[in-house]
Write a protein that holds these residues in place. Sequence first.
Motif, PDB file in Angstrom:
ATOM      1  N   ASP A  65     -16.601 138.829  35.089  1.00  0.00           N
ATOM      2  CA  ASP A  65     -16.071 140.103  34.602  1.00  0.00           C
ATOM      3  C   ASP A  65     -14.885 139.914  33.670  1.00  0.00           C
ATOM      4  O   ASP A  65     -14.596 140.785  32.845  1.00  0.00           O
ATOM      5  CB  ASP A  65     -15.622 140.974  35.790  1.00  0.00           C
ATOM      6  N   ALA A  66     -14.216 138.780  33.853  1.00  0.00           N
ATOM      7  CA  ALA A  66     -13.015 138.536  33.039  1.00  0.00           C
ATOM      8  C   ALA A  66     -12.627 137.073  33.088  1.00  0.00           C
ATOM      9  O   ALA A  66     -13.108 136.313  33.937  1.00  0.00           O
ATOM     10  CB  ALA A  66     -11.858 139.399  33.550  1.00  0.00           C
ATOM     11  N   VAL A  67     -11.771 136.682  32.143  1.00  0.00           N
ATOM     12  CA  VAL A  67     -11.233 135.322  32.080  1.00  0.00           C
ATOM     13  C   VAL A  67      -9.734 135.409  31.840  1.00  0.00           C
ATOM     14  O   VAL A  67      -9.295 136.065  30.896  1.00  0.00           O
ATOM     15  CB  VAL A  67     -11.849 134.518  30.909  1.00  0.00           C
ATOM     16  N   VAL A  68      -8.950 134.766  32.686  1.00  0.00           N
ATOM     17  CA  VAL A  68      -7.506 134.681  32.442  1.00  0.00           C
ATOM     18  C   VAL A  68      -7.205 133.249  32.026  1.00  0.00           C
ATOM     19  O   VAL A  68      -7.731 132.294  32.602  1.00  0.00           O
ATOM     20  CB  VAL A  68      -6.689 135.109  33.681  1.00  0.00           C
ATOM     21  N   ASP A  85      -2.728 127.893  43.716  1.00  0.00           N
ATOM     22  CA  ASP A  85      -2.116 128.662  42.625  1.00  0.00           C
ATOM     23  C   ASP A  85      -3.181 129.280  41.712  1.00  0.00           C
ATOM     24  O   ASP A  85      -3.038 130.415  41.258  1.00  0.00           O
ATOM     25  CB  ASP A  85      -1.187 127.755  41.805  1.00  0.00           C
ATOM     26  N   THR A  86      -4.251 128.519  41.439  1.00  0.00           N
ATOM     27  CA  THR A  86      -5.338 129.084  40.646  1.00  0.00           C
ATOM     28  C   THR A  86      -5.986 130.255  41.389  1.00  0.00           C
ATOM     29  O   THR A  86      -6.250 131.317  40.804  1.00  0.00           O
ATOM     30  CB  THR A  86      -6.405 127.993  40.364  1.00  0.00           C
ATOM     31  N   HIS A  87      -6.223 130.055  42.669  1.00  0.00           N
ATOM     32  CA  HIS A  87      -6.809 131.109  43.501  1.00  0.00           C
ATOM     33  C   HIS A  87      -5.921 132.366  43.464  1.00  0.00           C
ATOM     34  O   HIS A  87      -6.391 133.489  43.270  1.00  0.00           O
ATOM     35  CB  HIS A  87      -6.953 130.593  44.941  1.00  0.00           C
ATOM     36  N   ARG A  88      -4.618 132.159  43.611  1.00  0.00           N
ATOM     37  CA  ARG A  88      -3.660 133.281  43.613  1.00  0.00           C
ATOM     38  C   ARG A  88      -3.655 133.990  42.259  1.00  0.00           C
ATOM     39  O   ARG A  88      -3.637 135.218  42.191  1.00  0.00           O
ATOM     40  CB  ARG A  88      -2.265 132.735  43.924  1.00  0.00           C
ATOM     41  N   THR A  89      -3.710 133.204  41.177  1.00  0.00           N
ATOM     42  CA  THR A  89      -3.763 133.807  39.833  1.00  0.00           C
ATOM     43  C   THR A  89      -4.990 134.706  39.713  1.00  0.00           C
ATOM     44  O   THR A  89      -4.911 135.836  39.214  1.00  0.00           O
ATOM     45  CB  THR A  89      -3.805 132.703  38.761  1.00  0.00           C
ATOM     46  N   ALA A  90      -6.133 134.187  40.173  1.00  0.00           N
ATOM     47  CA  ALA A  90      -7.366 134.971  40.099  1.00  0.00           C
ATOM     48  C   ALA A  90      -7.245 136.257  40.910  1.00  0.00           C
ATOM     49  O   ALA A  90      -7.664 137.345  40.466  1.00  0.00           O
ATOM     50  CB  ALA A  90      -8.543 134.131  40.606  1.00  0.00           C
ATOM     51  N   GLU A  91      -6.651 136.177  42.075  1.00  0.00           N
ATOM     52  CA  GLU A  91      -6.539 137.375  42.920  1.00  0.00           C
ATOM     53  C   GLU A  91      -5.577 138.391  42.323  1.00  0.00           C
ATOM     54  O   GLU A  91      -5.838 139.599  42.358  1.00  0.00           O
ATOM     55  CB  GLU A  91      -6.090 136.974  44.327  1.00  0.00           C
ATOM     56  N   LEU A  92      -4.490 137.908  41.769  1.00  0.00           N
ATOM     57  CA  LEU A  92      -3.517 138.824  41.149  1.00  0.00           C
ATOM     58  C   LEU A  92      -4.167 139.603  40.005  1.00  0.00           C
ATOM     59  O   LEU A  92      -4.018 140.834  39.902  1.00  0.00           O
ATOM     60  CB  LEU A  92      -2.323 138.023  40.600  1.00  0.00           C
ATOM     61  N   VAL A  93      -4.896 138.873  39.145  1.00  0.00           N
ATOM     62  CA  VAL A  93      -5.504 139.531  37.979  1.00  0.00           C
ATOM     63  C   VAL A  93      -6.668 140.419  38.417  1.00  0.00           C
ATOM     64  O   VAL A  93      -6.834 141.546  37.921  1.00  0.00           O
ATOM     65  CB  VAL A  93      -5.957 138.481  36.953  1.00  0.00           C
ATOM     66  N   GLY A  98      -9.103 145.657  39.383  1.00  0.00           N
ATOM     67  CA  GLY A  98     -10.017 146.325  40.307  1.00  0.00           C
ATOM     68  C   GLY A  98     -11.389 145.665  40.378  1.00  0.00           C
ATOM     69  O   GLY A  98     -12.417 146.322  40.536  1.00  0.00           O
ATOM     70  N   ILE A  99     -11.388 144.328  40.217  1.00  0.00           N
ATOM     71  CA  ILE A  99     -12.652 143.591  40.319  1.00  0.00           C
ATOM     72  C   ILE A  99     -12.520 142.547  41.429  1.00  0.00           C
ATOM     73  O   ILE A  99     -11.447 142.382  42.024  1.00  0.00           O
ATOM     74  CB  ILE A  99     -13.012 142.886  38.976  1.00  0.00           C
ATOM     75  N   SER A 100     -13.606 141.827  41.688  1.00  0.00           N
ATOM     76  CA  SER A 100     -13.560 140.758  42.676  1.00  0.00           C
ATOM     77  C   SER A 100     -13.026 139.482  42.031  1.00  0.00           C
ATOM     78  O   SER A 100     -13.410 139.142  40.910  1.00  0.00           O
ATOM     79  CB  SER A 100     -14.975 140.504  43.217  1.00  0.00           C
ATOM     80  N   SER A 101     -12.155 138.768  42.727  1.00  0.00           N
ATOM     81  CA  SER A 101     -11.616 137.523  42.153  1.00  0.00           C
ATOM     82  C   SER A 101     -12.722 136.502  41.930  1.00  0.00           C
ATOM     83  O   SER A 101     -12.589 135.617  41.089  1.00  0.00           O
ATOM     84  CB  SER A 101     -10.525 136.939  43.058  1.00  0.00           C
ATOM     85  N   GLY A 102     -13.813 136.619  42.659  1.00  0.00           N
ATOM     86  CA  GLY A 102     -14.935 135.701  42.487  1.00  0.00           C
ATOM     87  C   GLY A 102     -15.672 135.902  41.171  1.00  0.00           C
ATOM     88  O   GLY A 102     -16.538 135.101  40.804  1.00  0.00           O
ATOM     89  N   ASP A 103     -15.367 136.974  40.442  1.00  0.00           N
ATOM     90  CA  ASP A 103     -15.976 137.219  39.138  1.00  0.00           C
ATOM     91  C   ASP A 103     -15.000 136.959  37.998  1.00  0.00           C
ATOM     92  O   ASP A 103     -15.200 137.452  36.878  1.00  0.00           O
ATOM     93  CB  ASP A 103     -16.492 138.664  39.066  1.00  0.00           C
ATOM     94  N   LEU A 104     -13.954 136.198  38.307  1.00  0.00           N
ATOM     95  CA  LEU A 104     -12.921 135.942  37.306  1.00  0.00           C
ATOM     96  C   LEU A 104     -12.756 134.445  37.107  1.00  0.00           C
ATOM     97  O   LEU A 104     -12.529 133.697  38.055  1.00  0.00           O
ATOM     98  CB  LEU A 104     -11.600 136.572  37.773  1.00  0.00           C
ATOM     99  N   ALA A 105     -12.877 133.999  35.860  1.00  0.00           N
ATOM    100  CA  ALA A 105     -12.657 132.585  35.537  1.00  0.00           C
ATOM    101  C   ALA A 105     -11.197 132.369  35.183  1.00  0.00           C
ATOM    102  O   ALA A 105     -10.526 133.273  34.673  1.00  0.00           O
ATOM    103  CB  ALA A 105     -13.546 132.157  34.370  1.00  0.00           C
ATOM    104  N   VAL A 106     -10.692 131.162  35.462  1.00  0.00           N
ATOM    105  CA  VAL A 106      -9.308 130.810  35.148  1.00  0.00           C
ATOM    106  C   VAL A 106      -9.325 129.547  34.278  1.00  0.00           C
ATOM    107  O   VAL A 106     -10.041 128.591  34.582  1.00  0.00           O
ATOM    108  CB  VAL A 106      -8.498 130.546  36.436  1.00  0.00           C
TER     109      VAL A 106
END
Lengths: 383, 383
Positions: A65-68, A85-93, A98-106
């Motif tokens: 859904d997104a890439v930070v 820290d990567t996990h935390r970054t994904a969860e914060l973003v 309003g998406i799942s952190s599992g759909d976010l690349a870092v």
Amino acid sequence: MSVTAPQGFRAAGITAGLKPSGKSDLALVVNDGPARHAAAVFTSNRVEAAPVTWSRVAVGDGRLDAVVLNSGGANACTGAQGFADTHRTAELVADALGISSGDLAVCSTGLIGELLPMDKIEAAVPQLVSQLGQAGGDAAAQAIMTTDTVPKQAAAARDGWSVGGMAKGAGMLAPALATMLVVVTTDAVVDAATLQDVLRAATSTTFDRIDSDGCQSTNDTVLLLASGASGVPVSREALTEAVTEVCASLARQLIADAEGAKHDIAIEIRTAASESDALTVARAIARNNLFKCAIFGDDPNWGRIVAAVGTTDAVFEPQQLDVSVNGVQVCRACGVGDDRSLVDLSGREVHVVVDLHAGSETATVWTNDLTHDYVHENSAYST
Amino acid sequence: MSVTAPQGFRAAGITAGLKPSGKSDLALVVNDGPARHAAAVFTSNRVEAAPVTWSRVAVGDGRLDAVVLNSGGANACTGAQGFADTHRTAELVADALGISSGDLAVCSTGLIGELLPMDKIEAAVPQLVSQLGQAGGDAAAQAIMTTDTVPKQAAAARDGWSVGGMAKGAGMLAPALATMLVVVTTDAVVDAATLQDVLRAATSTTFDRIDSDGCQSTNDTVLLLASGASGVPVSREALTEAVTEVCASLARQLIADAEGAKHDIAIEIRTAASESDALTVARAIARNNLFKCAIFGDDPNWGRIVAAVGTTDAVFEPQQLDVSVNGVQVCRACGVGDDRSLVDLSGREVHVVVDLHAGSETATVWTNDLTHDYVHENSAYST
């Protein structure tokens, strides 16, 4: 000419304070759909950074859904804390979107072996999300720069759909990717499986064929996101062609901005028995420091080229090798050819052609010369 | 401390005018026997110079009576004329010595792709032969220098017999030999078959483990000549030990004089699953330009070391990698270790230790840093 050129994408780039320089260092690309298919290619370095480990899993189901992305720190060789820290970054973003952190690349880039200042990232996420917009592509491309001197962006417009992309990288460029973060977007309607094939095909003839210094990074990531927002179904062939065009442009921009380079060098191997042989020979030349120093000195020292060719196991008869530099055949049948003083190396681009006389396959690898400025940049600063 | 240290050898070095600088450029080493056994190791580069092709055949029967060496031209990639010139050189010298040209090895070093000025060589041969003497070792070592700043010689004295040697080489040093000419002599009594085994064993742990710039030359030659003049029969083990000592000293001298180097770097891989793995990992680090630039900048940038290790297929778990630089364990379990600012890189020698935690094998490769002067030497001059 950016990741927000295709419909269905927003982006942002801001200063979180990760870089001592105060330049922007945090970027976000969001796919607003309706589709959220994604494909990825990662570094083949066995020492991979925490964000690579994270993103491999995130993109595993073909959806992002997104890439930070951050510059100012690679988050590589940072152990369990780095992954947390990567996990935390994904969860914060993800929470802010309003998406799942599992759909976010870092993606991260910068010095290896240092932890990210998570307080700064946490504090910056609300601003990052608030700046998201269709005009945000340029800011995102700026925020991922490290030793890059210019942002790299490209786009390919087609009939009712398009492809856009951004990249960072100025050193550690080598086959199988290197210190390179790339996000490519498209609004074409395409399924996830096709998307992965398209990305593999596009990277194999573009990013895999640039080699600035033979050094492979721990963080390389190329992502391809498809929103389907154009509503136009596109064939695999048409999409491959457009994505390859964008990747080729970005790859060429990476070489043109390679650390300290004075010349961009295309090494074209002709009449090889196989494409693999052609690539092996081209890379052996591209990684030969003596050759790269000679080109810096505007010296068409073809002896160093044939010596590099001779180290490979490609099919050829040494006595048959021909070498041309910028159109002058300086080596004929592995012997002295035309006068090397006829070669004009005053321009930025250099074209080396090696004929193996072993078949009909060909391949070109781009590299750059080895200069005082490369040594300076990579000795004076930790990067 | 020279090739004439053992009994039964004479040498000479003179100026034939092959070098624009006017420095000496033609050397001769003669084995006066009673035995004339010889062994050789040549470059594995498939593009080999004419003198390599010639000398392979000459030494094929295990006998050499003499070696003629020139600097000022590699006679590589010079086609049929180049081979004819090597043949002619051998005949001129053999005639002057009253030996068969088939018992004479030829070595050349210098620029690739240019024919040798045979008139100058022909004119110089009488003087070369007239200067032969037991005091000629130093002059021979001088005459084979190219970008070397100092001649390289070594000797090992044993009970009644000895080993001596000379070498040239300052760049293009890589495994399987590189821009390196070496002549080692001994007066030990030994048969030709044993001599070849001794030389292989000695080079595999010395010249094969130095890697200044990953560039492999077209001309590398290592010759071992045995006169038997001491009358002392020597065991294979004792001769291997003494020849290895001389080769190790010469190899260390080559690295110490590598083009532009500011640091000599020993890369020691420990706890590897195999010696081959240890060598693979050591060479990957030794050839990483980013690492070599960092050491030039006195920066113990261990991230570049683990990134290089990660590109290999050696047996190891990335999470277990440990790295020390000059005794400070800067990387522990692939994460941040002791403070990198504790590392003292002010000295010439740098010692990098990588623990793979995969077995009990070890290997060390010597390299040097990548400096402004390396780029300058290899861009400003055709060599």
